[in-house]
Design a protein around this motif. Structure first.
Motif, short mmCIF file in Angstrom:
data_model
loop_
_atom_site.label_atom_id
_atom_site.label_comp_id
_atom_site.label_asym_id
_atom_site.label_seq_id
_atom_site.Cartn_x
_atom_site.Cartn_y
_atom_site.Cartn_z
N ALA A 11 31.62 42.10 46.59
CA ALA A 11 31.71 41.83 48.03
C ALA A 11 30.95 42.86 48.86
N GLY A 12 29.75 43.25 48.39
CA GLY A 12 28.92 44.17 49.14
C GLY A 12 29.14 45.64 48.86
N ASP A 13 30.16 45.97 48.06
CA ASP A 13 30.42 47.37 47.70
C ASP A 13 30.04 47.60 46.24
N LEU A 51 39.42 34.94 32.01
CA LEU A 51 39.18 35.53 33.33
C LEU A 51 40.11 36.70 33.59
N ASP A 52 41.37 36.56 33.21
CA ASP A 52 42.34 37.65 33.38
C ASP A 52 41.90 38.91 32.65
N GLU A 53 41.38 38.75 31.45
CA GLU A 53 40.94 39.91 30.67
C GLU A 53 39.73 40.57 31.30
N ILE A 54 38.78 39.78 31.78
CA ILE A 54 37.59 40.33 32.43
C ILE A 54 37.98 41.05 33.72
N ILE A 55 38.86 40.46 34.49
CA ILE A 55 39.34 41.06 35.74
C ILE A 55 40.03 42.39 35.45
N TRP A 56 40.86 42.41 34.41
CA TRP A 56 41.56 43.65 34.03
C TRP A 56 40.54 44.74 33.66
N LEU A 57 39.54 44.37 32.88
CA LEU A 57 38.52 45.34 32.45
C LEU A 57 37.69 45.85 33.62
N LEU A 81 40.79 49.95 43.26
CA LEU A 81 40.75 48.49 43.21
C LEU A 81 42.02 47.95 42.57
N THR A 82 42.41 46.78 42.96
CA THR A 82 43.52 46.10 42.30
C THR A 82 42.96 44.83 41.65
N GLU A 83 43.69 44.30 40.68
CA GLU A 83 43.27 43.05 40.06
C GLU A 83 43.25 41.93 41.09
N LEU A 88 40.15 38.07 44.42
CA LEU A 88 39.85 37.51 45.74
C LEU A 88 38.40 37.71 46.16
N LEU A 89 37.79 38.80 45.72
CA LEU A 89 36.45 39.16 46.18
C LEU A 89 35.32 38.70 45.27
N THR A 90 35.66 38.02 44.18
CA THR A 90 34.64 37.59 43.23
C THR A 90 34.77 36.08 42.96
N SER A 91 33.71 35.54 42.39
CA SER A 91 33.73 34.14 41.93
C SER A 91 33.70 34.15 40.41
N PRO A 92 34.14 33.06 39.78
CA PRO A 92 34.07 33.01 38.30
C PRO A 92 32.66 33.23 37.77
N LEU A 93 31.65 32.75 38.51
CA LEU A 93 30.26 32.96 38.08
C LEU A 93 29.92 34.44 38.06
#
Length: 127
Positions: A11-13, A51-57, A81-83, A88-93
């Motif tokens: 998200a720009g950061d 997706l949960d695993e990637i977000i956690w990592l 950062l929180t999961e 919320l700030l990313t897309s699956p792509l």
């Protein structure tokens, strides 16, 4: 940027993904070790679990650089950062694109620099 890190943009950061000893311990506690991590990501039972695993990592590795910053700059701490924030700030792509950055951060964090030292004994044998 640290030579052990890769950078992603959320998200720009920009966030540095760094594999630290602390992160390695967290991965080992969750997966049994770095070797099992790849198996877990490839064999995730469903898309949501993957997706949960990637977000956690991403959250784990990105927070390492923030924790290092906060340790070195106690009067200018940055929020971790929180999961939920990553979701919320990313897309699956974007998350699939981040897999390469995760892999690179893991590689850089475990890369060994081997330096050969010449000894006088070794030089004499070659002479």
């Amino acid at each position: 940027m640290d030579e052990r890190s890769t950078v992603i943009n959320i998200a720009g950061d920009e966030y540095e993904l760094i594999l630290t000893t602390k992160a390695t311990k967290a991965v080992a506690a969750r997966y049994g070790g770095l070797e099992q991590l790849g198996d877990k990501l490839l064999k995730a039972e469903n898309f949501a679990m993957a997706l949960d695993e990637i977000i956690w990592l991403i959250t784990l590795l990105a927070n390492q650089s923030l924790l290092i910053h906060n340790l070195r700059n106690p009067t200018a701490k940055r929020e971790l950062l929180t999961e939920d924030a990553v979701e919320l700030l990313t897309s699956p792509l974007e998350l699939t694109d981040y897999k390469a950055a995760i892999t690179e951060a893991m590689y850089r964090g475990t890369k060994r620099n081997v330096v050969s030292a010449e000894t006088s004994e070794g030089n004499a044998a070659g002479a």
